[in-house]
Write an enzyme that holds these catalytic residues in place. Structure first.
Site, PDB file in Angstrom:
ATOM      1  N   ALA A  12       0.725  -1.155  -0.194  1.00 26.68           N
ATOM      2  CA  ALA A  12       0.059  -0.026   0.098  1.00 26.68           C
ATOM      3  C   ALA A  12       0.892   1.248  -0.151  1.00 26.68           C
ATOM      4  O   ALA A  12       0.648   1.954  -0.886  1.00 26.68           O
ATOM      5  CB  ALA A  12      -1.074  -0.039   1.056  1.00 26.68           C
ATOM      6  N   CYS A  44      -6.981  -6.272   3.186  1.00 19.53           N
ATOM      7  CA  CYS A  44      -8.052  -6.373   4.104  1.00 19.53           C
ATOM      8  C   CYS A  44      -9.210  -7.105   3.393  1.00 19.53           C
ATOM      9  O   CYS A  44     -10.075  -7.527   4.292  1.00 19.53           O
ATOM     10  CB  CYS A  44      -8.589  -4.800   4.448  1.00 19.53           C
ATOM     11  N   ASN A 313      -2.299   4.028   2.683  1.00 19.08           N
ATOM     12  CA  ASN A 313      -2.467   4.683   1.625  1.00 19.08           C
ATOM     13  C   ASN A 313      -2.562   6.084   1.653  1.00 19.08           C
ATOM     14  O   ASN A 313      -1.965   6.954   0.742  1.00 19.08           O
ATOM     15  CB  ASN A 313      -3.956   4.229   0.929  1.00 19.08           C
ATOM     16  N   TYR A 434     -31.460  14.300   4.923  1.00 20.55           N
ATOM     17  CA  TYR A 434     -32.301  13.562   5.845  1.00 20.55           C
ATOM     18  C   TYR A 434     -33.346  13.241   4.767  1.00 20.55           C
ATOM     19  O   TYR A 434     -33.977  14.163   3.715  1.00 20.55           O
ATOM     20  CB  TYR A 434     -32.997  14.249   6.748  1.00 20.55           C
TER      21      TYR A 434
END
Length: 565
Positions: A12, A44, A313, A434
């Protein structure tokens, strides 16, 4: 004059710094050394390959367009020379050279540099326990491990899996292996899951859910060795022998600093390489990034070792800019994490309550539970949020969240506030998006902020589930637990081993006040304790002296429950 940039490490941080340097300097000579056979892989993603979500391990090494990120790709697309199976064995800072060894031939050579990047990563902790070298004990640190485990699963070679360590990798692998309907036991020496970043009441919710999905959790138990002749057959702990023909060691990582130490570079208090804000080591021409360096915690200002792919990263981007004359700074980390166990998600950012206490903060916490969107919307799920705030300044110190609903966005909102040094008032004031398909009019993080502000103002006298449990055990005759749910709800689920509970639905409370003693300590609760808060107001208005609310209600109760009568 063309700049010579040499990068040690091809995952990375290393390749990100090389790629960014290329964008900043089209003329530079950039070489990346990687002692392994593959570069730039998404480590990951390995638990999700093992679990089957990712069908092909090669996907972890490809671009979104499907191109394999190998030496040819970096040469053709970015004009970066990537040399795999090539190990850096020594750095001569005075001569500005690196001695490298080609692992396939054993030949050595000396490469010059103007700027050097150390991105040697970290290695998994593999304690020297008896039997540790037996077959089928893996660390899941390399795609080869993931492939071997997946192949064994596909061929039905494993009957019992044991995972050592209940951290991120351990619990993600526990989920992955249960997807294969394999019996899974997780052994953790600390007293809870995710001991590095969760507080006990949130960890208890995770453990309760994990047990319901078939994962056997053994906390407070230490592994002492492994049995077997060629392959592992059992894990031996200080309390029992556990049958196992597949073992995953997930007990942490150590930074790979040997090369930096030998070169005389400064090693920090965490044991990782010390770097400044620009990711520069103690040598002005050598940068370092990724899992081999230490970071600064933004909240505490303390140095921490926090290996994360996202951080690596970011390091690479900062280094790449600064290799070419910029002075970009890396601010630090919040130890933000998120993890999934089947349908449950748990996340954290900033300080835990334990960390806040250790650092000497005066703080207030609040734990609230509720739906991640209006309850009437399809797919609405319950989540629990714990917020930690400095008492005097109102500065947000940390947030944890857990539930089957949308967790990551709540953690990320808090992370943004923490990064900007925001307060509990900012957490409420932010104009979040919202619409009913996505969230409630007042989002869960704002509800948590309101709860903290109510606590500070003396309007909410909340206690945690842990405190409530202690009162239940230590003073059952002095504390009344007031359950204000409906009779139908109480029939479905109730707190187990709660000897002094009183059931009065909220709508009937005002007309049944005579059933309660005004001098007793009363702890009100409901499913999420919103009605518990209403009950507190009713009782205090009627002259009751000692009323509290059990924060998070039954949803956030990390202890056993039982079916009501």
């Amino acid at each position: 004059m063309m700049q010579k940039i040499l990068v040690i490490g091809g995952v990375a941080a290393g390749l990100k710094s090389a790629a960014k340097a290329r964008r900043c300097d089209p003329q530079a000579s950039i070489t990346v050394l990687e002692r392994g056979e593959i570069v730039s892989f998404g480590a990951c993603g390995m638990p999700y390959y093992v679990g089957g979500d990712v069908p092909d391990i090669g996907a972890l090494m490809k671009t979104p367009a499907g191109n394999m990120r190998n030496a040819d790709y970096f040469k053709n697309v970015k004009d970066i020379t990537v040399r795999t199976q090539t190990e850096a064995v020594a750095i001569d800072r005075r001569a500005k050279t690196v001695t490298v060894k080609t692992l396939t031939s054993g030949e050595t050579e000396i490469l010059p540099y103007d700027k050097l990047v150390i991105a040697t990563g970290a290695s998994p902790v593999k304690p020297a326990l008896p039997g540790i070298e037996l077959e089928n004990i893996y660390t899941l640190w390399h795609p080869n491990d993931a492939k071997a485990i997946r192949q064994g699963l596909e061929r039905g070679r494993f009957a019992n899996a044991v995972i050592i360590g209940a951290g991120l990798i351990g619990m993600e692998m526990a989920e992955a292996l249960t997807l294969w309907e394999l019996p899974v036991t997780v052994v953790e020496m600390k007293e809870q899951v995710f001991p590095a970043f969760l507080d006990p009441e949130i960890a208890g919710i995770v453990a309760k859910y994990a047990a319901e999905t078939g994962i056997t959790l053994l906390t407070g138990e230490r592994v002492q060795g492994f049995s077997g002749e060629t392959g592992v057959t059992a894990v031996e702990t200080d309390q029992r022998s556990i049958p196992a023909d597949l073992v995953i060691m997930a007990v942490g990582a150590r930074p790979n600093t040997e090369l930096a130490k030998a070169a005389g570079l400064t090693i920090g208090i965490t044991g990782a390489i010390a770097v400044d804000e620009e990711m520069r080591t103690s040598d002005p021409d050598i940068y370092a990034g990724g899992d081999c360096v230490e970071n600064v915690n933004i909240i505490s200002g303390k140095k921490v070792f926090a290996p994360m792919g996202s951080t690596a990263n970011k390091h690479g981007r900062v280094i790449g800019e600064n290799l070419c004359g910029s002075h970009m700074k890396f601010k630090g980390v919040l130890n933000t994490v998120v993890a999934q166990i089947h349908d449950l998600t748990v996340g954290k950012t900033g300080l835990s309550e334990r960390e806040a206490k250790e650092l000497g903060y005066e703080y207030v916490t609040a734990m609230v539970a509720g739906h991640d969107k209006p309850h009437y919307m399809p797919g609405a799920k319950l989540i629990t949020v714990k917020l930690i705030v400095e008492t005097k300044t109102g500065k947000v110190l940390g947030l944890q969240a857990v539930g089957e609903g949308e967790i990551a966005k709540r953690v990320d909102v808090a992370a943004a506030v923490l990064t900007l040094g925001g307060t509990v008032h900012d957490l409420f004031d932010i104009d979040l998006s919202y619409a009913p398909p996505y969230s409630s009019p007042i989002d869960n993080v704002a509800v948590a902020a309101n709860a903290v502000m109510n606590k500070v103002a003396g309007k909410l006298k909340g206690i945690s589930s842990l405190t409530a449990k202690k009162k239940m055990q230590n003073s059952p005759d002095k504390t009344i637990f007031l359950d204000v749910r409906t009779p139908e709800e109480c029939k479905q689920i109730c707190l187990a081993d709660c000897p002094n509970v009183k059931y009065i639905p909220l709508g009937e409370l005002r007309s049944h006040l005579e059933e309660l003693n005004k001098e007793d300590e009363i702890i009100a609760f409901c499913k999420i304790s919103l009605r518990g808060y209403e009950a507190e107001g009713i009782l205090e208005g009627a002259g009751f002296k000692d009323v509290k609310v059990m924060e998070g209600g039954i949803l956030a109760w990390p202890f056993p429950c039982e079916k009501g009568k």
